[in-house]
Design a protein around this motif. Structure first.
Motif, PDB file in Angstrom:
ATOM      1  N   VAL A 148      -0.270   2.567   0.904  1.00 57.91           N
ATOM      2  CA  VAL A 148       1.043   1.907   0.908  1.00 57.91           C
ATOM      3  C   VAL A 148       1.470   1.565  -0.518  1.00 57.91           C
ATOM      4  CG1 VAL A 148       2.326  -0.107   1.722  1.00 57.91           C
ATOM      5  CG2 VAL A 148       0.642   0.992   3.219  1.00 57.91           C
ATOM      6  N   GLY A 149       0.526   1.084  -1.330  1.00 61.44           N
ATOM      7  CA  GLY A 149       0.839   0.756  -2.718  1.00 61.44           C
ATOM      8  C   GLY A 149       1.255   1.980  -3.512  1.00 61.44           C
ATOM      9  N   GLY A 150       0.563   3.104  -3.299  1.00 56.11           N
ATOM     10  CA  GLY A 150       0.946   4.340  -3.980  1.00 56.11           C
ATOM     11  C   GLY A 150       2.345   4.775  -3.599  1.00 56.11           C
ATOM     12  N   HIS A 151       2.684   4.616  -2.319  1.00 55.05           N
ATOM     13  CA  HIS A 151       4.030   4.960  -1.845  1.00 55.05           C
ATOM     14  C   HIS A 151       5.071   4.066  -2.510  1.00 55.05           C
ATOM     15  CE1 HIS A 151       7.452   5.106   0.950  1.00 55.05           C
ATOM     16  NE2 HIS A 151       6.998   6.297   1.327  1.00 55.05           N
ATOM     17  N   ALA A 152       4.772   2.783  -2.625  1.00 55.15           N
ATOM     18  CA  ALA A 152       5.736   1.835  -3.186  1.00 55.15           C
ATOM     19  C   ALA A 152       5.951   2.047  -4.687  1.00 55.15           C
ATOM     20  CB  ALA A 152       5.258   0.405  -2.934  1.00 55.15           C
ATOM     21  N   LEU A 153       4.908   2.474  -5.387  1.00 54.13           N
ATOM     22  CA  LEU A 153       4.987   2.605  -6.846  1.00 54.13           C
ATOM     23  C   LEU A 153       5.297   4.025  -7.307  1.00 54.13           C
ATOM     24  CD1 LEU A 153       1.903   0.407  -7.829  1.00 54.13           C
ATOM     25  CD2 LEU A 153       4.319  -0.232  -7.941  1.00 54.13           C
ATOM     26  N   ALA A 154       5.524   4.922  -6.352  1.00 49.98           N
ATOM     27  CA  ALA A 154       5.688   6.335  -6.704  1.00 49.98           C
ATOM     28  C   ALA A 154       6.817   6.566  -7.706  1.00 49.98           C
ATOM     29  CB  ALA A 154       5.935   7.151  -5.438  1.00 49.98           C
TER      30      ALA A 154
ATOM     31  N   MET B 298       7.553   4.320   4.363  1.00 52.98           N
ATOM     32  CA  MET B 298       6.464   3.343   4.246  1.00 52.98           C
ATOM     33  C   MET B 298       5.559   3.357   5.491  1.00 52.98           C
ATOM     34  SD  MET B 298       5.225   1.137   2.103  1.00 52.98           S
ATOM     35  CE  MET B 298       6.564   0.650   1.005  1.00 52.98           C
ATOM     36  N   LEU B 299       6.203   3.503   6.664  1.00 53.70           N
ATOM     37  CA  LEU B 299       5.408   3.574   7.894  1.00 53.70           C
ATOM     38  C   LEU B 299       4.541   4.825   7.924  1.00 53.70           C
ATOM     39  CD1 LEU B 299       7.937   2.335  10.620  1.00 53.70           C
ATOM     40  CD2 LEU B 299       5.930   1.139   9.733  1.00 53.70           C
ATOM     41  N   ALA B 300       5.072   5.914   7.371  1.00 55.25           N
ATOM     42  CA  ALA B 300       4.288   7.145   7.309  1.00 55.25           C
ATOM     43  C   ALA B 300       3.067   6.952   6.416  1.00 55.25           C
ATOM     44  CB  ALA B 300       5.148   8.294   6.786  1.00 55.25           C
ATOM     45  N   ALA B 301       3.262   6.261   5.275  1.00 59.10           N
ATOM     46  CA  ALA B 301       2.145   5.996   4.367  1.00 59.10           C
ATOM     47  C   ALA B 301       1.094   5.138   5.054  1.00 59.10           C
ATOM     48  CB  ALA B 301       2.654   5.296   3.107  1.00 59.10           C
TER      49      ALA B 301
END
Length: 235
Positions: free
Chosen positions: A172-178, A1-4
């Motif tokens: 961040v949202g894209g990372h969370a919903l991947a 998440m931090l990377a995103a």
């Protein structure tokens, strides 16, 4: 998440950089037109290689086509709403359509960056470069127009800061919903960004570039396309 969050901030930083460049000095209409034309070429490259092309690789053509149509309609109707607001206020829109375009294509573009990070594909350097290169002219052109229209520098900076923050949150949202994003949905997201970009280019960015830069606009557009395409393929 931090990377995103970090990579999203890198991509969106070009929006603030372009805004600061526009506010730091007076840009002649010809120079703004040339910058817009260069950015239009870079965006055409982004649509061709990083959005429509990538969408077809991960999903079907129907998903891309539906996304393109949705993005085109979203920009068209949102742009009409911006024009109506400007008319009611007795003022021009002063660069707002370019800011709207940056928002509508920036959200899905950066969501794709976040999805790639979460699914183990890593950061798409090609897309990151395309986003960065195309964001600068959009921000410079829009902020310059808004400044010319008499908008306070504080309001211009606040607007583009908000656009940048939303784009970072999209990463961040894209990372969370991947985990729940299918190939077709990712293709639709790519298509949405492509559709919004194409309508913005034809209706706003290219005509303004031609109006301000004259017959130099075509050459600057080709240069922008060539630079972005080369960077994309090198990446």
């Amino acid at each position: 998440m931090l990377a995103a969050l970090g990579w999203g901030a890198v991509a969106a930083a070009s929006l603030l950089l372009g805004t600061l460049l526009a506010l730091g000095r007076r840009w002649s209409p010809g120079l703004v037109g040339g910058v817009l034309a260069f950015g239009a070429g870079a965006l055409i490259s982004s649509v061709s290689f990083e959005l429509a092309g990538a969408g077809l690789e991960v999903g079907g053509p129907v998903a891309v086509a539906v996304g393109v149509a949705a993005g085109a309609l979203a920009f068209f109707f949102a742009d009409r709403a911006v024009e109506r607001i400007g008319g009611r206020n007795g003022a021009g829109t002063g660069g707002l359509p370019l800011a709207l375009g940056a928002l509508l294509d920036g959200i899905p573009e950066q969501a794709v960056l976040g999805i790639g990070l979460a699914t183990g594909e890593g950061i798409s350097i090609a897309l990151l470069v395309a986003v960065f290169v195309s964001n600068l002219p959009e921000a410079i052109g829009s902020a310059s127009d808004m400044r010319q229209a008499g908008t306070a520098k504080r309001r211009i900076l606040a607007l583009w800061s908000a656009v940048a923050v939303v784009c970072v949150l999209a990463t961040v949202g894209g990372h969370a919903l991947a985990g729940v994003v299918s190939g077709d949905l990712k293709a639709g997201i790519d298509g949405f960004a492509a559709g919004a970009l194409l309508v913005m280019l034809v209706d706003q960015m290219v005509p303004e570039a031609r109006d301000k830069a004259g017959n130099r606009a075509g050459l600057a557009t080709v240069l922008g396309f060539a630079v972005a395409a080369a960077l994309s393929n090198l990446a």
